[in-house]
Write an enzyme that holds these catalytic residues in place. Structure first.
Site, PDB file in Angstrom:
ATOM      1  N   GLU A 130       0.835  -1.207   0.000  1.00  0.00           N
ATOM      2  CA  GLU A 130       0.000   0.000   0.000  1.00  0.00           C
ATOM      3  C   GLU A 130       0.870   1.257   0.000  1.00  0.00           C
ATOM      4  O   GLU A 130       0.533   2.260  -0.623  1.00  0.00           O
ATOM      5  CB  GLU A 130      -0.928   0.029   1.221  1.00  0.00           C
ATOM      6  N   THR A 183      -5.629   7.471  -4.844  1.00  0.00           N
ATOM      7  CA  THR A 183      -5.640   7.599  -3.384  1.00  0.00           C
ATOM      8  C   THR A 183      -4.628   8.655  -2.934  1.00  0.00           C
ATOM      9  O   THR A 183      -4.916   9.475  -2.054  1.00  0.00           O
ATOM     10  CB  THR A 183      -5.320   6.238  -2.725  1.00  0.00           C
TER      11      THR A 183
HETATM   12  N1  HSE Z   1      -8.128   5.263   4.409  1.00  0.00           N
HETATM   13  C1  HSE Z   1      -7.657   5.371   3.053  1.00  0.00           C
HETATM   14  C2  HSE Z   1      -7.993   6.757   2.550  1.00  0.00           C
HETATM   15  C3  HSE Z   1      -8.310   4.335   2.202  1.00  0.00           C
HETATM   16  O1  HSE Z   1      -9.140   7.168   2.720  1.00  0.00           O
HETATM   17  O2  HSE Z   1      -7.132   7.421   1.991  1.00  0.00           O
HETATM   18  C4  HSE Z   1      -7.910   4.383   0.763  1.00  0.00           C
HETATM   19  O3  HSE Z   1      -8.634   3.401   0.045  1.00  0.00           O
END
Ligand code: HSE
Length: 308
Positions: A130, A183
């Site tokens: 990630e 993201t």
């Molecule tokens: N918690 C993360 C965000 C999840 O909201 O950036 C990304 O899928």
């Protein structure tokens, strides 16, 4: 040569109030990974389908390869591994696409090596992937994809992950508009601090959602599915978000919000027929903007990734 195939499901991270600490798995779609042991040491990506050639074939850049490399390094193994990745999750969708690839690869390599690690012990390797994918090692997609169910990441240092029981009838609607949001970009727009009054609202909702899921108490779940931290900022990146959210609620959903970092919208409902009509109502909104979308309705996936 020995081969193993594994699948890992899409996930909804944040679940409105729980930025970076809540996530749950859904039934579909799932990414599929086939791993084969080879004589020659090193991790190689042999083939990727379903990504229109957009994902890196370099195993040090692709989340499936990064996860397998982190696994082998920890095991001090110089095994040779060939990866075939069938992408079923849309990229940049907020449905945990990068997580599903790394988790499927980890479950497959763990099986190939006769399970040296528990599911929980695989988590740090998926988080490493990630970090490569989005610049942050958040666990709220990888943990539910790996473990199944609704997962709370109580803490990151040290990692403290626990599953929260959920009512059996709870249904999730996902509507994925054909838009892409990275993201990394959706994280960059967030503020680094929040006012105390927002913090109080948020932790009330976080505790309320956990209590509501465990009791279960649908009214409490409904009152708790609110986010005053990320959603107000990120929602401007999603066309018609406000209208879409209120239509989801009018159609009977307990709550609706951004799935992960978006642009997919998620909603939770008490039964399939409501979840289904929520999906149709949201899809209509996107259609009015000439945006195609896909709808996925399912219960919470309690088992997570699996060898098939
Ligand atoms: N918690 C993360 C965000 C999840 O909201 O950036 C990304 O899928």
């Amino acid at each position: 040569m020995k081969s193993i195939k594994a699948i890992a499901p899409a996930t909804v991270a944040n679940v409105s109030c729980g930025f970076d600490i809540f996530g749950f798995a859904v039934e579909s779609p799932s990414d599929e990974v086939i791993l084969t042991l080879k004589d020659k040491p090193g991790v190689v990506i042999k083939q990727i389908t379903g990504d229109d050639g957009r994902l890196p074939m370099d195993a040090t850049l692709n989340t499936s390869g990064v996860a397998v490399n982190a696994f082998l390094k920890h095991l001090e193994s110089d095994a040779g591994v060939e990866i075939v990745l069938h992408k079923k999750l849309p990229l940049g969708s907020g449905m945990g696409s990068s997580a599903a690839s790394s988790v499927a690869a980890l479950v497959a390599i763990n099986e190939l090596m006769d399970r040296p690690y528990t599911r929980e012990q695989l988590l740090p390797f998926a988080m490493e992937a990630e970090r490569i994918a989005s610049g942050s090692a958040h666990a709220d997609n990888v943990a539910p994809s790996l473990l199944g169910g609704f997962v709370l990441i109580r803490g990151y240092a040290p990692l403290d992950v626990t599953r929260i029981p959920t009512p059996a009838d709870l249904h999730c609607t996902l509507v994925h508009p054909h838009l892409e949001l990275r993201t990394e970009d959706a994280r960059r727009v967030l503020k680094s601090s929040i006012p105390m009054k927002d913090a109080i609202t948020q932790w009330g909702n976080i505790a309320g959602l956990v209590a509501g899921l465990m009791k279960p108490d649908y009214g409490l779940i409904q009152r708790s599915l609110h986010d005053v931290v990320a959603e107000p900022i990120r929602s401007v990146l999603i066309p018609r978000f406000k209208a879409i959210k209120s239509i989801a609620l009018q159609s009977g959903a307990l709550g609706a919000g951004i799935s992960g970092s978006g642009p997919t919208i998620f909603a939770l409902s008490t039964e399939y027929s409501i979840a289904d009509s929520v999906g149709k109502a949201i899809q209509l909104q996107f259609a009015e903007l000439n945006l195609k979308s896909d709808v996925f309705v399912s219960k919470i996936n309690m088992s997570g990734a699996k060898v098939v």
